[in-house]
Design a protein around this motif. Structure first.
Motif, PDB file in Angstrom:
ATOM      1  N   ARG A  83       5.499  -0.266   7.478  1.00 56.01           N
ATOM      2  CA  ARG A  83       4.222  -0.855   7.047  1.00 56.01           C
ATOM      3  C   ARG A  83       3.035   0.039   7.377  1.00 56.01           C
ATOM      4  N   ASP A  96      -2.934  -8.018   3.420  1.00 59.60           N
ATOM      5  CA  ASP A  96      -3.905  -7.001   3.040  1.00 59.60           C
ATOM      6  C   ASP A  96      -3.605  -5.670   3.721  1.00 59.60           C
ATOM      7  N   SER A  97      -4.382  -4.675   3.334  1.00 57.63           N
ATOM      8  CA  SER A  97      -4.277  -3.337   3.926  1.00 57.63           C
ATOM      9  C   SER A  97      -5.587  -2.961   4.596  1.00 57.63           C
ATOM     10  N   ARG A 110      -7.366   0.693   6.722  1.00 53.37           N
ATOM     11  CA  ARG A 110      -7.172   2.078   7.158  1.00 53.37           C
ATOM     12  C   ARG A 110      -8.096   2.362   8.325  1.00 53.37           C
ATOM     13  N   ASN A 146      -0.490  -1.399   6.041  1.00 53.43           N
ATOM     14  CA  ASN A 146      -0.207  -2.230   4.870  1.00 53.43           C
ATOM     15  C   ASN A 146       0.548  -3.488   5.287  1.00 53.43           C
ATOM     16  N   SER A 147       0.528  -4.461   4.400  1.00 54.34           N
ATOM     17  CA  SER A 147       1.254  -5.717   4.644  1.00 54.34           C
ATOM     18  C   SER A 147       0.943  -6.277   6.024  1.00 54.34           C
ATOM     19  N   GLN A 175      -2.885   4.144   8.315  1.00 61.29           N
ATOM     20  CA  GLN A 175      -2.875   3.281   7.146  1.00 61.29           C
ATOM     21  C   GLN A 175      -1.993   2.084   7.456  1.00 61.29           C
TER      22      GLN A 175
END
Length: 121
Positions: free
Chosen positions: A67, A16-17, A19, A84-85, A82
């Protein structure tokens, strides 16, 4: 002196991501390098990412390169991360920090209270 408040942490699944945001107050924000650090249970705090005062230069730990992305908005006095992964090994308390200088490397003199990120497998 810069006051920092992080937000955006939470519980997510691997892949998932998320922020993270950091709101800063203080006159020196726009001239300071900003960074993100993290501390996992039983481990020392480690560097994650940094961005110079202009936003033109960014730096990342090898473990997050490709990432994570750090960014800043000097008009809003915010810095974001941010992510990610996400992986379970990214689980940690994440801290926003303000550098004493505008370049990198620089000592970091102001710290937020931290926001928890938990990545389940």
């Amino acid at each position: 002196q810069v006051q920092l408040v992080e937000s955006g942490g939470g519980l997510v699944q691997a892949g998932d991501s998320l922020r993270l945001s950091c709101a800063a107050s203080g006159r020196t924000f726009s001239s300071s390098t900003m960074g993100w650090f993290r501390q996992a249970p039983g481990k020392e705090r480690e560097f994650v990412a940094a961005i110079t005062w202009s936003g033109f230069s960014t730096y990342y730990a090898d473990s997050v390169k490709g990432r994570f992305t750090i960014s800043r908005d000097n008009r809003k006095n915010t810095v974001s991360l941010q992510m990610n992964s996400l992986k379970p090994e990214d689980t940690a308390v994440y801290y926003c920090a303000a550098g004493l200088g505008g370049s990198f490397p620089t000592p970091f003199g102001s710290w937020g209270q931290g926001t928890q990120v938990i990545v389940s497998s």
